[in-house]
Each structure stands twice: as structure tokens, then as C-alpha cells.
Design a protein around this motif. Structure first.
Motif, PDB file in Angstrom:
ATOM      1  N   CYS A  50       0.837  -1.207   0.000  1.00 26.96           N
ATOM      2  CA  CYS A  50       0.000   0.000   0.000  1.00 26.96           C
ATOM      3  C   CYS A  50       0.869   1.254   0.000  1.00 26.96           C
ATOM      4  CB  CYS A  50      -0.931   0.006   1.208  1.00 26.96           C
ATOM      5  SG  CYS A  50      -2.340  -1.106   1.020  1.00 26.96           S
TER       6      CYS A  50
ATOM      7  N   LEU B 270       0.680   4.223  -2.675  1.00 28.67           N
ATOM      8  CA  LEU B 270       0.485   5.625  -2.280  1.00 28.67           C
ATOM      9  C   LEU B 270       1.611   6.510  -2.811  1.00 28.67           C
ATOM     10  CD1 LEU B 270      -0.782   5.208   1.397  1.00 28.67           C
ATOM     11  CD2 LEU B 270      -2.062   6.201  -0.518  1.00 28.67           C
TER      12      LEU B 270
ATOM     13  N   VAL C 187       0.926   7.315  -6.355  1.00 27.61           N
ATOM     14  CA  VAL C 187      -0.066   8.392  -6.495  1.00 27.61           C
ATOM     15  C   VAL C 187       0.605   9.752  -6.317  1.00 27.61           C
ATOM     16  CG1 VAL C 187      -2.135   9.426  -5.480  1.00 27.61           C
ATOM     17  CG2 VAL C 187      -2.004   6.957  -5.778  1.00 27.61           C
ATOM     18  N   ILE C 188       1.476   9.853  -5.307  1.00 24.04           N
ATOM     19  CA  ILE C 188       2.167  11.124  -5.043  1.00 24.04           C
ATOM     20  C   ILE C 188       3.082  11.507  -6.197  1.00 24.04           C
ATOM     21  CG2 ILE C 188       3.844  12.254  -3.523  1.00 24.04           C
ATOM     22  CD1 ILE C 188       2.715  10.500  -1.237  1.00 24.04           C
TER      23      ILE C 188
ATOM     24  N   LEU D 230       0.993  12.775  -9.001  1.00 24.17           N
ATOM     25  CA  LEU D 230       0.444  14.100  -8.707  1.00 24.17           C
ATOM     26  C   LEU D 230       1.487  15.189  -8.937  1.00 24.17           C
ATOM     27  CD1 LEU D 230      -1.703  13.550  -5.474  1.00 24.17           C
ATOM     28  CD2 LEU D 230      -2.518  14.340  -7.699  1.00 24.17           C
TER      29      LEU D 230
ATOM     30  N   TYR E 214      -4.859  14.623 -11.365  1.00 24.64           N
ATOM     31  CA  TYR E 214      -5.867  14.753 -10.300  1.00 24.64           C
ATOM     32  C   TYR E 214      -7.277  15.001 -10.837  1.00 24.64           C
ATOM     33  CZ  TYR E 214      -5.349  19.806 -11.003  1.00 24.64           C
ATOM     34  OH  TYR E 214      -5.319  21.054 -11.546  1.00 24.64           O
TER      35      TYR E 214
ATOM     36  N   PHE F 242      -7.318   9.029 -10.638  1.00 22.71           N
ATOM     37  CA  PHE F 242      -6.858   9.532  -9.334  1.00 22.71           C
ATOM     38  C   PHE F 242      -7.674   8.967  -8.171  1.00 22.71           C
ATOM     39  CE2 PHE F 242      -7.195  12.974  -6.076  1.00 22.71           C
ATOM     40  CZ  PHE F 242      -5.963  12.739  -5.485  1.00 22.71           C
ATOM     41  N   PRO F 243      -9.016   9.094  -8.162  1.00 23.97           N
ATOM     42  CA  PRO F 243      -9.765   8.499  -7.040  1.00 23.97           C
ATOM     43  C   PRO F 243      -9.650   6.971  -6.990  1.00 23.97           C
ATOM     44  CG  PRO F 243     -11.270   9.295  -8.732  1.00 23.97           C
ATOM     45  CD  PRO F 243      -9.920   9.815  -9.086  1.00 23.97           C
TER      46      PRO F 243
ATOM     47  N   ASP G  31      -7.039   5.126  -7.985  1.00 28.66           N
ATOM     48  CA  ASP G  31      -5.719   4.798  -7.438  1.00 28.66           C
ATOM     49  C   ASP G  31      -5.659   5.075  -5.938  1.00 28.66           C
ATOM     50  OD1 ASP G  31      -4.861   4.035  -9.900  1.00 28.66           O
ATOM     51  OD2 ASP G  31      -3.759   5.868 -10.344  1.00 28.66           O
ATOM     52  N   LEU G  32      -6.256   6.177  -5.546  1.00 22.66           N
ATOM     53  CA  LEU G  32      -6.216   6.557  -4.130  1.00 22.66           C
ATOM     54  C   LEU G  32      -6.958   5.547  -3.270  1.00 22.66           C
ATOM     55  CD1 LEU G  32      -5.180   8.766  -2.235  1.00 22.66           C
ATOM     56  CD2 LEU G  32      -7.364   9.945  -2.533  1.00 22.66           C
TER      57      LEU G  32
ATOM     58  N   SER H 209      -5.242   2.236  -2.959  1.00 18.51           N
ATOM     59  CA  SER H 209      -3.984   2.298  -2.208  1.00 18.51           C
ATOM     60  C   SER H 209      -4.195   2.252  -0.688  1.00 18.51           C
ATOM     61  CB  SER H 209      -3.217   3.583  -2.564  1.00 18.51           C
ATOM     62  OG  SER H 209      -2.958   3.654  -3.939  1.00 18.51           O
ATOM     63  N   LEU H 210      -5.435   2.404  -0.262  1.00 21.44           N
ATOM     64  CA  LEU H 210      -5.701   2.450   1.182  1.00 21.44           C
ATOM     65  C   LEU H 210      -5.561   1.060   1.803  1.00 21.44           C
ATOM     66  CD1 LEU H 210      -8.828   4.800   1.224  1.00 21.44           C
ATOM     67  CD2 LEU H 210      -6.445   5.399   1.712  1.00 21.44           C
TER      68      LEU H 210
END
Length: 380
Positions: A55, A59, A62-63, A66, A93, A98-99, A101-102, A105-106
């Protein structure tokens, strides 16, 4: 294929290393998440550690996206080139990825255990399955596959085959009632069924006993025909590409041998010709360079020809401090010449008007029977 993107370029190396790390994490998820769901495995402490590791990778990805730190092939640009129309790529974004992947990733398991929530293991397994959508993030690798080393290509193909078989085995476990005493035997039996069905061998020792398993088996059989053909085709293609130059060399030397025999060429001359051709083929020195760029405009051909010469002269120590414009001026004055074995290039007493830079092979400097020096590639 998006040929303008070269993964070996210096500015793309970090992105390629990161994609390798991300690929490993995605492949692990593709193996672990369906297996946990099919076997209804209870979450253990070591699962949480692995979950935290992968995870974290997702994450970080994702960063990096971004902040536009990854230099990857632009899928939108590829599609616009294919359809000959202009498309503008949205910022990361603002895209649907984006949502997705986010959320994927949780670490749902860690969050549930940290907050003391009594979430059923089945629900957590379903949430982990959502991460499989990240497989589509690897589609950028497809557009640069031809640039990747053969070992990497084979690894990706082998990994894809393993994941496909694994998914089909997990699907069989969902439809077929468990009759084995332990999970390992249950999984290996399902894996065995998946391989025999996909390869169209079908020994018949494991058969579907319900309508759902029969329908699933028929679907796998139909998929197996196509998948098996694609796998064989891809591996054959890689093997053919690997042997392409070897076969071309063999054919050329065989044609040369037939030529020598037909015209009864003397043995000593044959040895010189074979020696020269062997050297050219071994160094991959052919006329293919001019053939490759023959369809380009003459101006572009001249420019490319200059840079092929710059590759040779920039390694000569007297030119090492030259700028690119200076090297281009020198390259414009260069003419390529070929000399056969035992041919004299220049003799003592002759007035020299040229400077020779050795592109390949060796040149002996002799005085009578004595060899004074042996000049090699890059010397002059």
C-alpha cells in the motif's frame, strides 16, 4: 508502438526503475488478493505487514503522479496519434484514475484493525480485490515493450501466464466444492485443473459436477484456445527475433560459399574474403544503416549520417574537448572507406593528405618484417 519514447534515456531511468517496483507490487496483489478471497483466509499479522508495504508503494505512486515526477509514455498522445486527431491530456488529479488509485492504495485491513472495527474478513477480501484494477496501469509498458531487454520481456510474459492460470484456478475454487483436507492441496488441485484445461490436454481426472462448474469449464476451454495460441505466438516471436541476426549471418555466409565454389576462387583469396565478411558480421557492420534511413528526406539523412560519424570521432582523444558544433564540422569532412585484410593503407615515403580513424578492426604498422605497433578501434 510509441517509438518516440526510449526507456533507456537518462531522464527516463528513474521512471523505469519505479515501474519495475510497481509491477512487482501489482503482480503480488494479483496473486494474493484472489487467493485470499477464494480460500477465505483469515487476516494474520504477517498479512498486515505485507499490506502496509505494498500500500505504501501504491500511495507513493499516487504522489509521484500528482507531482509529475514520472516520465512515462503518454497514453492519450498515443491514442491521438493512432486516430490522427488532437487530444489534450487532463492533469492526473482531474482524471478518473486519481480516485481509483487513491482508494485502491488504502490499507483497509490495517485501518480496520487499528480502529478496532469488527469488519468481516470476507468484506476485507472483497476490498482487496479492488486493487486488481491497477493491472491496467501497466498498459504503458505495452507501448515500450520492444525497447525492453529480452529477459524483461520474457519475465513479463511468464508473469502474465502465471497470473492468468492463478486467476482461473481461484475461479474454479469459487465454483467447485472443497473436498481436499487442506488449502494447499485444494489450491494445487485447482491449479492442475486450470493448466490441463487451458492447454486443452484435459485428462478427465477432475471433472465439473454442477451446472455452474460446467459453464465455467466451457468458458475456460474457449479462453484456453486463444490464450494458448497467444502465448506460443509471443514466445515464438521472441525466439525468432533473437535468432534473426544469426540466421541472416548463416544465410549470407552460405551464399558466399556457393559463390566461391561456382567460380573456383583460389583458396588464399577465399580465406581473405571469409575473414573480412566474418569480421563485418561479427561487428554487425552492414549496409542496413543506409537502408533504414533511405525513406527519410535527404536533409534528415545527412544529419543522421553526421551523428553516426560523431560517435566514432568523439572517442578519439584529440577531439575529446570539442563541442558538438565542432564535432559536426569535423564529421562533415569524414568519408567512410573499407579495406580488406592484408591491404596496405599507406606506405613509407608516400605523401599523406588524409587522417584515418579506425572504426573497426586493427591496423598493423610494420617496417620490413618487424611490427612496430598495432592500432585498434578509435585510434588514428
Amino acid at each position: 508502438m510509441f517509438y518516440t519514447y526510449n526507456p533507456s534515456d537518462k531522464e527516463n531511468r528513474f521512471s523505469m526503475i519505479w515501474m519495475a517496483i510497481l509491477t512487482v507490487a501489482i503482480f503480488w496483489t494479483c496473486l494474493e488478493a484472489p487467493l485470499s478471497f477464494a480460500l477465505k483466509i483469515d487476516i494474520q499479522e504477517h498479512h498486515l505487514w505485507w499490506d502496509a508495504l505494498f500500500c505504501s508503494i501504491f500511495l507513493i505512486d499516487v504522489i509521484l503522479r500528482l507531482k509529475n515526477k514520472l516520465n512515462l509514455p503518454n497514453i492519450m498522445e498515443i491514442e491521438s496519434l493512432n486516430h490522427l486527431e488532437e487530444k489534450t491530456q487532463k492533469p492526473y488529479y482531474k482524471t478518473l484514475w486519481f480516485p481509483i488509485d487513491l482508494i485502491s492504495s488504502l490499507p483497509f485491513d490495517i485501518i480496520a484493525f487499528s480502529l478496532g472495527l469488527s469488519v468481516p474478513g470476507r468484506v476485507l477480501s472483497i476490498l482487496r480485490l479492488f486493487r486488481l484494477i491497477r493491472v491496467f496501469k501497466l498498459r504503458s509498458l505495452i507501448h515500450i515493450l520492444d525497447f525492453l531487454p529480452k529477459a524483461v520481456k520474457l519475465s513479463l510474459i511468464a508473469g502474465s501466464i502465471i497470473v492468468t492460470i492463478h486467476w482461473i484456478a481461484c475461479g474454479w475454487m469459487l465454483f467447485n466444492i472443497k473436498t481436499q483436507p487442506d488449502d494447499i492441496t485444494y489450491y494445487t488441485t485447482s491449479l492442475y485443473w486450470a493448466v490441463t484445461t487451458l492447454t486443452t490436454v484435459g485428462y478427465g481426472d477432475i471433472t465439473p459436477n454442477s451446472n455452474s462448474t460446467r459453464i465455467y469449464t466451457m468458458a475456460v476451454m474457449l479462453i484456453g484456445v486463444g490464450v494458448y495460441g497467444v502465448i506460443i505466438g509471443q514466445i515464438s516471436r521472441l525466439m525468432m527475433l533473437a535468432d534473426k541476426y544469426t540466421e541472416a549471418r548463416k544465410e549470407k555466409m552460405n551464399n558466399l560459399h556457393q559463390y566461391m565454389r561456382h567460380y573456383n576462387i583460389p583458396k588464399n583469396l577465399q580465406r581473405q574474403v571469409y575473414s573480412f565478411y566474418h569480421h563485418l558480421l561479427e561487428k554487425n557492420i552492414t549496409q542496413e544503416d543506409s537502408t533504414i534511413v533511405s525513406d527519410l528526406p535527404q536533409a534528415l539523412q545527412n544529419e543522421l549520417n553526421i551523428y553516426t560519424k560523431i560517435k566514432l570521432i568523439k572517442n578519439v582523444h584529440i577531439f575529446k574537448d570539442c563541442t558538438i558544433p565542432c564535432l559536426k564540422m569535423i564529421a562533415e569532412k569524414l568519408d567512410q572507406t573499407f579495406h580488406s585484410p592484408n591491404e596496405y593503407i599507406i606506405k613509407k615515403g608516400e605523401e599523406g593528405h588524409e587522417m584515418f580513424i579506425i572504426g573497426h578492426g586493427e591496423v598493423e604498422v610494420i617496417n620490413g618484417e618487424k611490427t612496430l605497433a598495432v592500432l585498434k578501434q578509435g585510434q588514428f
